[in-house]
Design a protein around this motif. Structure first.
Motif, PDB file in Angstrom:
ATOM      1  N   ARG A 150      -0.633  -6.714   4.156  1.00 29.41           N
ATOM      2  CA  ARG A 150      -1.104  -6.140   3.391  1.00 29.41           C
ATOM      3  C   ARG A 150      -0.299  -4.744   2.687  1.00 29.41           C
ATOM      4  NH1 ARG A 150      -5.101  -4.463   7.088  1.00 29.41           N
ATOM      5  NH2 ARG A 150      -4.559  -2.439   7.592  1.00 29.41           N
ATOM      6  N   LYS A 151       0.240  -5.877   2.368  1.00 25.75           N
ATOM      7  CA  LYS A 151       2.338  -5.400   1.166  1.00 25.75           C
ATOM      8  C   LYS A 151       1.379  -5.475  -0.075  1.00 25.75           C
ATOM      9  CE  LYS A 151       5.981  -3.721   2.860  1.00 25.75           C
ATOM     10  NZ  LYS A 151       7.424  -4.901   3.162  1.00 25.75           N
ATOM     11  N   GLN A 152      -0.018  -6.240  -0.764  1.00 18.07           N
ATOM     12  CA  GLN A 152      -0.129  -6.522  -2.414  1.00 18.07           C
ATOM     13  C   GLN A 152      -0.176  -5.697  -3.453  1.00 18.07           C
ATOM     14  OE1 GLN A 152      -2.524 -10.779  -2.017  1.00 18.07           O
ATOM     15  NE2 GLN A 152      -2.568  -9.642  -0.089  1.00 18.07           N
ATOM     16  N   PHE A 153      -0.259  -6.154  -4.453  1.00 16.37           N
ATOM     17  CA  PHE A 153      -0.125  -5.463  -5.767  1.00 16.37           C
ATOM     18  C   PHE A 153       0.390  -3.801  -5.381  1.00 16.37           C
ATOM     19  CE2 PHE A 153      -4.194  -7.554  -4.557  1.00 16.37           C
ATOM     20  CZ  PHE A 153      -3.962  -8.819  -5.956  1.00 16.37           C
ATOM     21  N   ARG A 154       1.990  -3.663  -5.383  1.00 16.61           N
ATOM     22  CA  ARG A 154       2.074  -2.188  -4.940  1.00 16.61           C
ATOM     23  C   ARG A 154       1.982  -1.897  -6.300  1.00 16.61           C
ATOM     24  NH1 ARG A 154       6.492  -3.661  -0.432  1.00 16.61           N
ATOM     25  NH2 ARG A 154       6.896  -5.496  -1.872  1.00 16.61           N
ATOM     26  N   CYS A 155       1.619  -1.934  -7.611  1.00 17.56           N
ATOM     27  CA  CYS A 155       1.722  -0.970  -8.824  1.00 17.56           C
ATOM     28  C   CYS A 155       2.485   0.585  -9.064  1.00 17.56           C
ATOM     29  CB  CYS A 155       0.172  -1.010  -9.154  1.00 17.56           C
ATOM     30  SG  CYS A 155      -1.211  -0.466  -8.754  1.00 17.56           S
TER      31      CYS A 155
END
Length: 552
Positions: free
Chosen positions: A420-425
């Motif tokens: 739940r902590k992916q793609f933190r663009c």
């Protein structure tokens, strides 16, 4: 001043942060010569178009795609997509299809590994259902393949064959060291799937490229970064020769920023000389090569993405193609040659290794280090590394149409918290890093996921609904966390235009609507700045101009 075209009464988003919105522009000899309001048009005369408030933006720059791989896939039948319930069902389905279609030289299927329900296929299984012909199964992500003994024999792959990159690009082996027929990552997989690529005629290559050119023009993509073809440099160069020839003939309106893939640290010295050769030989108006591409790691699904924290289901961490020291040495050599570096970095340890290597090279070279370094995909990042892109000046490239992935899948290998902590663009963007967007696809097919407006939609919503222009099997049911990583439309537009130009090093000529730059611009009937986010993927420019020339 006499000009070729004047546009007034428009809403023009320039991607120039110092003057983001204007209402008028003028074009002469393919360049913007005026950008501002109507009051400044008194100094110009020429063909005048009143757009009645229509929206204009710069041409799209897709800063991580694959141009050469899809040309091969255009003619390499990927086979029937099957969705079995377990390994035996998969074998039964394939055996039935093979029996119904006798006499083929190679049978091909496409299969997502998840449908095997935790089991795996080995060459003996495939030999049993296809003993007299070649049998190939492409894993759905495009990073691994299962083959029978006939294909292993064709390519000379035996138990004694060395893995191209241990732990990353490899031939899976059983407990006794025998190859199983499962080939992982591009060093083994692409040469097998595209092993007939060199047999294609120039006309076939040109026809595939024309389909891609037509799509790019239709959607307003004026420039791309081609991120290379791993494991098959001969076919890669075959396509570049055709791109060069098409440009000489005036048939390549899209700027292609090319690259050459280097597979492993041990290949760095020889690979650098090859990139230099490409740089010399492929240099036309719309084709340039000044970048080395490295697949630093693999993918999460097949557990070849390099992690800091082990996968929860298999307790491995994947591997990287280069060490920190090897990366630092490569950067120094690239810097001396005046070349750039672009890396596939899915896992947290892949990008950390790049950042550490850059930091090491920077300590030695200081401000004389000029290599543009881009880390692409960045699916998962360790908290400690999120602000390092800005601090070091390393470019972060994301593929936003992925930012609505299937959370329940990744939780099985990352665990619930990490998944739940992916793609933190957005977090990386807010640190001040240069962030660019891309579509990253390996097959032209119907171009559904090449659509930059799909990337914009999912970047803003982090969900793919029934309003999204995407295949039904790609739709999702919940917003992908963290929700606060959603981007604004302005951020999406900047990342698809001027930030992409900066990544490619062409910001002096492309990426924004400014005086002196190429007149690449798109005209829309609707205002993208206020358009509905869900369904944004259905947007498409009404008119497309490259270097001031109307393309559609």
């Amino acid at each position: 001043m006499k000009v070729d075209k004047i546009i007034k009464n428009a809403k023009i988003y320039t991607s120039n942060v110092d003057m983001p919105l204007v209402t008028a522009l003028a074009v002469k000899d393919g360049k913007f010569v005026y950008v501002g309001d109507e009051n400044g048009l008194s100094d110009y005369e020429g063909d005048v178009t009143d757009l009645g408030g229509k929206f204009i933006m710069p041409g799209i720059i897709d800063s991580h795609v694959h141009v050469t791989i899809p040309v091969g896939f255009e003619y390499a039948d990927m086979g029937e997509r099957i969705e079995p319930n377990g390994k035996q069902d998969a074998l039964d389905i394939m055996a039935k299809r093979i029996k119904e279609n006798p006499g083929e030289k190679r049978y091909r299927f496409l299969l997502e590994k998840k449908f095997l329900n935790g089991e795996d296929i080995v060459k003996e299984d495939l030999d049993a259902i296809c003993p007299d012909a070649e049998l190939q199964i492409q894993e759905g992500e495009g990073h691994s393949v299962w083959v029978n003994s006939k294909i292993l024999e064709r390519h000379g792959i035996t138990d004694d064959t060395l893995d191209p990159i241990p732990g990353l690009a490899l031939y899976v082996r059983d407990k006794d060291g025998h190859v199983t027929g499962n080939c992982i990552e591009g060093a083994a997989e692409i040469p097998i799937i595209l092993d007939s690529g060199m047999e294609l005629t120039d006309e076939q290559v040109d026809a595939a490229l024309q389909r891609w050119i037509d799509f790019s023009v239709e959607y307003g993509v004026c420039a791309v970064f081609d991120s290379g073809l791993p494991g098959d440099p001969k076919f890669h160069e075959k396509v570049y020769k055709r791109l060069k020839e098409l440009d000489k003939q005036g048939k390549l309106p899209v700027y292609v920023d090319g690259s050459l893939v280097i597979n492993a640290e041990r290949d760095a010295k020889e690979g650098l000389e090859e990139v230099k050769r490409y740089h010399r030989e492929y240099d036309t108006e719309h084709l340039k090569v000044h970048t080395m591409k490295i697949f630093m790691d693999g993918t999460q699904k097949i557990h070849t993405a390099a992690m800091v924290t082990p996968y929860v289901d298999v307790h491995t961490t994947g591997a990287t193609a280069f060490s920190v020291e090897g990366m630092a040495e490569l950067l120094k050599n690239l810097n001396e040659a005046g070349l750039d570096l672009h890396l596939h970095t899915v896992g947290e340890r892949a990008s950390r290794t790049v950042l550490d290597g850059y930091e090491m090279a920077k300590k030695e070279l200081g401000d004389s280090l000029k290599v543009r370094v881009t880390c692409a995909h960045l699916e998962i990042q360790d908290d400690a590394d999120l602000d390092r892109f800005a601090k070091l000046g390393v470019i972060a490239n994301y593929t936003p149409w992925w930012h609505a992935d299937f959370i329940e899948e990744s939780a099985t290998w990352l665990g619930e918290e990490r998944s739940r902590k992916q793609f933190r663009c957005k977090t990386v963007w807010d640190t001040g890093a240069l962030v660019a967007w891309s579509s990253d696809n390996i097959s032209f097919d119907d171009f559904m996921t090449w659509n930059p407006y799909l990337g914009m939609e999912v970047g803003m919503t982090r969900i793919r609904t029934d309003k999204t222009r995407v295949h039904e099997y790609n739709r999702t049911v919940e917003v992908f966390p963290p929700e606060d990583e959603k981007m604004s439309i302005e951020e999406m537009l900047l990342g698809w235009t001027i930030n992409g130009a900066k990544q490619l090093g062409i910001e002096d000529s492309k990426g924004s609507i400014e005086v002196g730059k190429d007149a690449d611009f798109l005209v829309f009937d609707n205002d993208l700045l206020v358009a509905e986010q869900e369904g944004f993927s259905y947007n498409k420019p009404k008119e497309v101009y490259f270097s001031g020339k109307k393309m559609n």
